[in-house]
Write a protein that holds these residues in place. Structure first.
Motif, PDB file in Angstrom:
ATOM      1  N   UNK A 230       0.851  -1.206   0.000  1.00 20.45           N
ATOM      2  CA  UNK A 230       0.000   0.000   0.000  1.00 20.45           C
ATOM      3  C   UNK A 230       0.886   1.256   0.000  1.00 20.45           C
ATOM      4  N   UNK A 231       1.935   1.233   0.823  1.00 26.44           N
ATOM      5  CA  UNK A 231       2.847   2.385   0.917  1.00 26.44           C
ATOM      6  C   UNK A 231       3.493   2.652  -0.445  1.00 26.44           C
ATOM      7  N   UNK A 232       3.954   1.577  -1.093  1.00 28.76           N
ATOM      8  CA  UNK A 232       4.600   1.705  -2.406  1.00 28.76           C
ATOM      9  C   UNK A 232       3.628   2.342  -3.414  1.00 28.76           C
ATOM     10  N   UNK A 233       2.381   1.852  -3.383  1.00 27.70           N
ATOM     11  CA  UNK A 233       1.383   2.365  -4.332  1.00 27.70           C
ATOM     12  C   UNK A 233       1.140   3.854  -4.112  1.00 27.70           C
ATOM     13  N   UNK A 234       1.019   4.238  -2.847  1.00 30.31           N
ATOM     14  CA  UNK A 234       0.759   5.656  -2.547  1.00 30.31           C
ATOM     15  C   UNK A 234       1.962   6.522  -2.920  1.00 30.31           C
ATOM     16  N   UNK A 235       3.173   5.995  -2.731  1.00 26.92           N
ATOM     17  CA  UNK A 235       4.365   6.753  -3.125  1.00 26.92           C
ATOM     18  C   UNK A 235       4.401   6.963  -4.637  1.00 26.92           C
ATOM     19  N   UNK A 236       4.025   5.925  -5.380  1.00 30.84           N
ATOM     20  CA  UNK A 236       4.101   5.993  -6.842  1.00 30.84           C
ATOM     21  C   UNK A 236       2.979   6.822  -7.444  1.00 30.84           C
ATOM     22  N   UNK A 237       1.755   6.603  -6.926  1.00 33.46           N
ATOM     23  CA  UNK A 237       0.591   7.180  -7.614  1.00 33.46           C
ATOM     24  C   UNK A 237      -0.261   8.118  -6.750  1.00 33.46           C
ATOM     25  N   UNK A 238       0.113   8.272  -5.476  1.00 29.83           N
ATOM     26  CA  UNK A 238      -0.574   9.195  -4.541  1.00 29.83           C
ATOM     27  C   UNK A 238      -1.974   8.746  -4.119  1.00 29.83           C
ATOM     28  N   UNK A 239      -2.497   7.730  -4.755  1.00 28.12           N
ATOM     29  CA  UNK A 239      -3.873   7.330  -4.454  1.00 28.12           C
ATOM     30  C   UNK A 239      -4.090   5.841  -4.754  1.00 28.12           C
TER      31      UNK A 239
END
Ligand code: NAP
Length: 251
Positions: free
Chosen positions: A80-89
Motif C-alpha cells: 500500500x505504501x509503495x502504491x501511494x508513493x508511486x501514484x498518490x492514491x
C-alpha cells in the motif's frame, strides 16, 4: 505522478494482487491497456511479473510491479505504501491472489488450514483494510474480490478453500453495507472453472467430464473474468454482489 502515456483516458490507480499469472495477469493486461495506473502484486513469480511489465513497456505502457506476500499484514502495508508513493492514491483494489488445495477434510493439518485461510481470506481482510484508509478519506473506491463457485456450493475435498471463499462472500456483502455511505463499492466474482495453472493437475479426461456438467460445455478463460472486473470498475450502482461466472455450472 507516473501515468500511462499510450491511452491515458483514466487517471485511476489499481492494485491487483496475484497479478503475475492466470486470472490476475489477464486483469493486469486488460486494465493497463485501458490506461489505468497499475500496481501488479506478485509473490513467487518474479520472472513472470517482469515479463508482463516488459511486454507492456514495448507497447509504451508503464506498470509498477511489487513483491509482497499478501497473507502477511506487514507485507501488505508495504504494498500500500509503495502504491501511494508511486501514484498518490488507490482507487481500485482487486483481491485476486489465491491458492487451492485438494485433500480429505480429515487429513487437513492445522498448518495447511492456516495457510489456506491466510492466503485466500486474511489477505482480503488485510488488503481491504489498508486500502480503505485511503478510499474512505477520498470518499471513493471500488473493491473486487475474486471468490469461487466453491464458496457458494462447497467443493468436496476442498473444505478449507470453500470455507475461505465463503468467508470472502460474507465479507463482501457486509463490507458493502458498511462502506456504501463512503461511496465505496465492494463486489465479488465467483468463477467456475477457468483455464489457469490452478487447474493444471486435471487430466484432459477430467476436464472433459467437467465440461459435460457445464451447460455452455466449455471451461472459462481468464478473459471471461477480466471483462467482468472492467465492467464492475466502470459501473456505479452495483455493490454487495457475488457475481457467478461459470458457464451455467451452478445456477
Ligand atoms: P493461478 O494461476 O494459480 O495464480 C495465482 C496467483 O495468486 C499468482 O499470481 C500468485 O502469485 C498469486 N498468489 C498466491 N499466493 C500469494 C500470496 N501469498 N501473495 C501474493 N500473491 C499470491 O490461479 P488463478 O486461477 O489465476 O486464480 C486467481 C484467483 O481466482 C484465485 O483467488 C482463485 O482462487 C480464483 N479462482 C480460480 C478458479 C480457476 O478455475 N482457475 C476458479 C475459481 C476461483 P505468485 O505466483 O507470484 O506467487
Amino acid at each position: 505522478m507516473e501515468e500511462n502515456k499510450e491511452k491515458n483516458i483514466v487517471n485511476k490507480t489499481v492494485i491487483i494482487t496475484g497479478g503475475s499469472r492466470g486470472i490476475g495477469a489477464e486483469i493486469v493486461n486488460l486494465l493497463a491497456k485501458e490506461g489505468y495506473n497499475i500496481v501488479l502484486n506478485y509473490n513467487k513469480s518474479e520472472a513472470k511479473a517482469k515479463q508482463i511489465q516488459e511486454k507492456l513497456l514495448q507497447e509504451n505502457i508503464k506498470i509498477e510491479i511489487f513483491k509482497a506476500d499478501v497473507s502477511k499484514r506487514e507485507e501488505v502495508k508495504k504494498l500500500i505504501k509503495y502504491t501511494l508513493e508511486k501514484f498518490k492514491t488507490i482507487d481500485i483494489l482487486i483481491n485476486n491472489a489465491g491458492i487451492s488445495g485438494q485433500k480429505l477434510f480429515t487429513e487437513i493439518t492445522d498448518e495447511e488450514w492456516n495457510t489456506m485461510l491466510n492466503t485466500n481470506l486474511n489477505s482480503v481482510f488485510y488488503c481491504s483494510q489498508e486500502a480503505l484508509k485511503e478510499m474512505i478519506n477520498k470518499k471513493q473506491g471500488c473493491i473486487i474480490n475474486i471468490s469461487s463457485i466453491w464458496g457458494i456450493t462447497g467443493g468436496s475435498c476442498e473444505v478449507a478453500y470453500s470455507a475461505a471463499k465463503a468467508g470472502i462472500n460474507g465479507l463482501t456483502k457486509a463490507l458493502a453495507k458498511e462502506v456504501g455511505l463512503s461511496n465505496i463499492r465492494v463486489n465479488a466474482i465467483a468463477p467456475g472453472i477457468i483455464e489457469t495453472e490452478m487447474n493444471s493437475q486435471l487430466t484432459e479426461q477430467e476436464k472433459n467430464e467437467i465440461k459435460e456438467e457445464i451447460p455452455l460445455n466449455k471451461i472459462g478463460k481468464p478473459s471471461d473474468i477480466a471483462k467482468c472486473v472492467k465492467w464492475l470498475i466502470e459501473d456505479t450502482y452495483t455493490t454487495g454482489q457475488i457475481i457467478s461466472i461459470n458457464g451455467g455450472w451452478y445456477i
